[in-house]
Write an enzyme that holds these catalytic residues in place. Structure first.
Site, PDB file in Angstrom:
ATOM      1  N   LYS A  52       0.844  -1.198   0.000  1.00  0.00           N
ATOM      2  CA  LYS A  52       0.000   0.000   0.000  1.00  0.00           C
ATOM      3  C   LYS A  52       0.881   1.250   0.000  1.00  0.00           C
ATOM      4  O   LYS A  52       0.653   2.181  -0.766  1.00  0.00           O
ATOM      5  CB  LYS A  52      -0.945  -0.009   1.220  1.00  0.00           C
ATOM      6  CG  LYS A  52      -2.041  -1.068   1.092  1.00  0.00           C
ATOM      7  CD  LYS A  52      -2.874  -1.246   2.363  1.00  0.00           C
ATOM      8  CE  LYS A  52      -3.847  -2.414   2.195  1.00  0.00           C
ATOM      9  NZ  LYS A  52      -4.632  -2.715   3.394  1.00  0.00           N
ATOM     10  N   GLN A  96      -5.112  -1.746   9.771  1.00  0.00           N
ATOM     11  CA  GLN A  96      -4.868  -3.015   9.080  1.00  0.00           C
ATOM     12  C   GLN A  96      -5.333  -4.179   9.950  1.00  0.00           C
ATOM     13  O   GLN A  96      -4.966  -4.284  11.120  1.00  0.00           O
ATOM     14  CB  GLN A  96      -3.368  -3.145   8.740  1.00  0.00           C
ATOM     15  CG  GLN A  96      -3.021  -4.356   7.892  1.00  0.00           C
ATOM     16  CD  GLN A  96      -3.623  -4.337   6.494  1.00  0.00           C
ATOM     17  OE1 GLN A  96      -3.771  -3.281   5.893  1.00  0.00           O
ATOM     18  NE2 GLN A  96      -3.986  -5.489   5.973  1.00  0.00           N
ATOM     19  N   ASP A 119     -11.418   2.512   4.200  1.00  0.00           N
ATOM     20  CA  ASP A 119     -11.644   1.069   4.078  1.00  0.00           C
ATOM     21  C   ASP A 119     -13.144   0.751   4.046  1.00  0.00           C
ATOM     22  O   ASP A 119     -13.526  -0.397   3.771  1.00  0.00           O
ATOM     23  CB  ASP A 119     -11.021   0.326   5.267  1.00  0.00           C
ATOM     24  CG  ASP A 119      -9.775  -0.454   4.874  1.00  0.00           C
ATOM     25  OD1 ASP A 119      -9.622  -0.754   3.676  1.00  0.00           O
ATOM     26  OD2 ASP A 119      -8.972  -0.750   5.772  1.00  0.00           O
TER      27      ASP A 119
HETATM   28  N1  GUN Z   1      -6.797  -7.151   5.982  1.00  0.00           N
HETATM   29  C1  GUN Z   1      -7.052  -7.851   4.866  1.00  0.00           C
HETATM   30  N2  GUN Z   1      -7.615  -7.070   3.929  1.00  0.00           N
HETATM   31  C2  GUN Z   1      -7.727  -5.836   4.474  1.00  0.00           C
HETATM   32  C3  GUN Z   1      -8.237  -4.586   4.000  1.00  0.00           C
HETATM   33  O1  GUN Z   1      -8.718  -4.432   2.872  1.00  0.00           O
HETATM   34  N3  GUN Z   1      -8.153  -3.558   4.888  1.00  0.00           N
HETATM   35  C4  GUN Z   1      -7.647  -3.698   6.121  1.00  0.00           C
HETATM   36  N4  GUN Z   1      -7.629  -2.631   6.915  1.00  0.00           N
HETATM   37  N5  GUN Z   1      -7.169  -4.835   6.598  1.00  0.00           N
HETATM   38  C5  GUN Z   1      -7.207  -5.900   5.765  1.00  0.00           C
END
Ligand code: GUN
Length: 294
Positions: A52, A96, A119
């Site tokens: 990211k 996350q 998100d």
């Molecule tokens: N863990 C797995 N996929 C994601 C996601 O799209 N966002 C977040 N914050 N954690 C994750």
């Protein structure tokens, strides 16, 4: 079978985002700013967050990673979230997941300002999504919708099986594909650990979204000829032929299914790329205050 060239599509969308960010910078404004909160050292999460941050760099989006020890308290994380909520230099932030078991993720997600919830996990955004109102969409399902849009795949009236009911992927995916909207209008079955006759449900489906987290769960006998398959799984399995001793496989046995499906997304280089692109799009939407007004 055609393996979807997800890499090209994700590059195309990233190019569009970069052009928009370039214009912002040329006009003398500050860049969009995304913050990621990470707790602990889950290796998969570390890899996702790293990607990211790398993609932000590529696109001219500012990013900040806040990494905390796994024993941090719920209250301390709440304070971090409160500071990000009031920090005017931050457009969007993510927590996350997963986080260590002593922390309550639902409780923490509630603390995030919905305007900065890129998100789409806050109940405000999730609820708006369920009602078909404009909102931040969770990145993985949004990435799949973007893929469907780019490939102009017909979804109206199609039978869809979503395998897995997680808050992050399966549940929002089932809502998005069933809504009355372009790239929706599907008849969706949400399959999970208590579902019966999974094989038959999959066999009757025109579209399969596999997000169950079990390596190669979907096999040839479960797939209808010509089905479109989105493989969300990213599972690390042992591989004695690989230098590292392991490799990544999806939730679908691609080798078995490849001559039956019409389209399948690869792993790696598939839905994972679209998830990041979708997060970048949400960050830009947050910067432009598209959803919650200026
Ligand atoms: N863990 C797995 N996929 C994601 C996601 O799209 N966002 C977040 N914050 N954690 C994750």
């Amino acid at each position: 079978m055609a393996v979807m060239d997800v890499r090209s599509i994700s590059k195309e969308i990233k190019g569009e985002i970069k052009r928009e960010v370039d214009e912002i910078l040329l006009s003398g404004k500050r860049p969009p700013h995304l913050v990621a909160i990470m707790v602990g050292d889950n290796p998969a999460s570390k890899a996702y967050v790293k990607n990211k941050v790398k993609t932000c760099d590529e696109l001219g989006i500012k990013s900040t990673l806040l990494h905390f020890e796994s024993d941090i308290s719920q209250e301390a994380i709440k304070e971090v979230i409160a500071n990000l909520n009031s920090d005017k230099s931050v457009d969007g932030f993510i927590l996350q997941l997963p986080i260590p078991a002593h922390l309550n993720s639902q409780d923490l997600l509630l603390e995030i300002d919905p305007m900065k919830d890129v998100d789409g996990f806050h109940p405000m955004n999730f609820g708006k999504m369920a009602l078909g109102l404009p909102s931040f969409l969770p990145a993985t399902p949004y990435g799949i919708i973007l893929l469907i849009e780019r490939l102009n795949l017909e979804t109206s009236g199609k039978k869809v099986a979503v395998l897995g009911r997680s808050d992050i992927v399966g549940t929002p995916m089932s809502l998005l594909l069933s809504r009355k909207a372009p790239y929706g209008n599907c008849t969706v079955t949400l399959l999970h650990s208590r579902s019966k006759n999974i094989r038959n449900e999959l066999l009757g489906s025109d579209i399969i979204v596999a997000a169950i987290g079990i390596p190669k769960f979907v096999t040839a006998d479960m797939v209808k000829t010509g089905a479109v398959i989105f493989d969300v799984g990213i599972n690390r399995v042992e591989d004695e032929h690989s230098k590292s001793g392991s490799r990544l496989v999806g939730d679908v046995d691609t080798d078995q299914v490849k001559d039956i499906a019409s389209w399948i997304t690869p792993v790696p280089g598939g839905i994972g790329l679209m998830t990041i692109v979708a997060l970048m799009k949400n960050t830009l939407r947050a910067y432009n205050m598209e959803l919650y007004g200026k």
